[in-house]
Design an enzyme around this catalytic site. Structure first.
Site, PDB file in Angstrom:
ATOM      1  N   GLU A 168     -36.688  67.738 -20.810  1.00  0.00           N
ATOM      2  CA  GLU A 168     -36.487  66.481 -20.082  1.00  0.00           C
ATOM      3  C   GLU A 168     -37.539  66.249 -18.996  1.00  0.00           C
ATOM      4  O   GLU A 168     -37.790  65.104 -18.620  1.00  0.00           O
ATOM      5  CB  GLU A 168     -35.069  66.441 -19.496  1.00  0.00           C
ATOM      6  CG  GLU A 168     -34.013  66.285 -20.592  1.00  0.00           C
ATOM      7  CD  GLU A 168     -32.590  66.470 -20.116  1.00  0.00           C
ATOM      8  OE1 GLU A 168     -31.691  65.876 -20.722  1.00  0.00           O
ATOM      9  OE2 GLU A 168     -32.352  67.226 -19.147  1.00  0.00           O
TER      10      GLU A 168
ATOM     11  N   ASP B 278     -27.271  61.338 -29.179  1.00  0.00           N
ATOM     12  CA  ASP B 278     -26.226  61.558 -30.186  1.00  0.00           C
ATOM     13  C   ASP B 278     -25.023  60.674 -29.858  1.00  0.00           C
ATOM     14  O   ASP B 278     -24.997  60.029 -28.819  1.00  0.00           O
ATOM     15  CB  ASP B 278     -25.809  63.039 -30.208  1.00  0.00           C
ATOM     16  CG  ASP B 278     -25.308  63.496 -28.841  1.00  0.00           C
ATOM     17  OD1 ASP B 278     -26.115  64.012 -28.056  1.00  0.00           O
ATOM     18  OD2 ASP B 278     -24.113  63.296 -28.551  1.00  0.00           O
TER      19      ASP B 278
END
Ligand code: SAH
Length: 230
Positions: free
Chosen positions: A12, A196
């Protein structure tokens, strides 16, 4: 001004470090912090490791040890809202801890005495993110993010979190960072790109889209930084 940019996982913050090129590395309390001069301001960047406890430690360290006066979080999340698809961006208006439960004493989910169910993100940073979205030609959804120490890969659990907290997305660090920043009066902004749908395929989807979604989020956050600098 020192601005903190935080993620939970190496993936990230990697796109952000890559963009900066040069930075100073400091180890502190079991994490690595990257400091850089960027267009006249100081940046401190780190990934916390996954979950509420590690993210609390990192957010606190960034504010108290490194002197951050604003904090931007960049990362990925599972979607609750069917409107959010993989790669889409969500900006948290407010955040709650979905696994905080003393309901046995008659309190609502997510609440403990002297706390609050939701912590609101900084209004100015939210306004800034609208400008950035417009300039980038990106549709960015605003919504509620629910946080807990649990990778949700279950339709039933996801729907429960959606119903109880009116949440649009879920992840594992946002609300704890929010609690820290709120307590220390440090304006914060939590951005997530969907990796997701928090359903039975979540772990496969996560593995497939972590990197591309993390880049989406990081690019947006760096545009936010550019706006703040100006
Ligand atoms: N694959 C990792 C674990 C990832 S945990 C490993 O094996 O080490 C999921 C991370 O992404 C957390 O940092 C969380 O904030 C975010 N996230 C993305 N989708 C999520 C979901 N469905 N449930 C909870 N957190 C999710």
């Amino acid at each position: 001004m020192t601005l903190a940019i935080m993620g939970a996982m190496p993936e990230e913050i990697a796109p952000i470090l890559e963009k900066l090129g040069e930075y100073k590395t400091t180890k502190y309390a079991g994490n690595t912090y990257y400091e850089a001069n960027y267009k006249g301001i100081q940046l401190v960047i780190a990934y916390s490791k996954i979950g509420k406890v590690f993210s609390t430690l990192t957010a606190t360290t960034m504010c108290e040890h490194f002197g951050a006066t604003k904090l931007l979080f960049s990362g990925v999340a599972g979607a609750i809202s069917p409107k959010l698809k993989v790669g889409d961006l969500i900006v948290a208006t407010k955040l709650a801890q979905h696994d905080l439960d003393i309901t046995a004493f008659g309190h609502p989910f997510g609440y403990v005495p002297e706390g609050s169910i939701y912590v609101e993100a900084d209004k100015e940073l939210l306004a800034l993110s609208k400008e950035v979205a417009l300039e980038m030609g990106k549709s960015v959804q605003e919504g509620i993010i629910a946080t807990g120490d649990q990778f949700v890969a279950d339709e039933e659990r996801k729907n429960w979190i959606g119903e109880i907290f009116h949440a649009d997305a879920l992840e594992m660090e946002g609300a704890s960072v929010a609690v820290v920043c709120d307590a220390l009066h440090v304006p914060f902004f939590i951005l997530r790109a969907i990796s997701d749908a928090a359903d039975m395929d979540a772990s496969f989807s996560f593995d497939e889209f972590l990197e591309t979604s993390a880049v989406e989020s990081a690019e947006f956050v760096m545009k936010m930084v550019d706006k703040i600098v100006r």
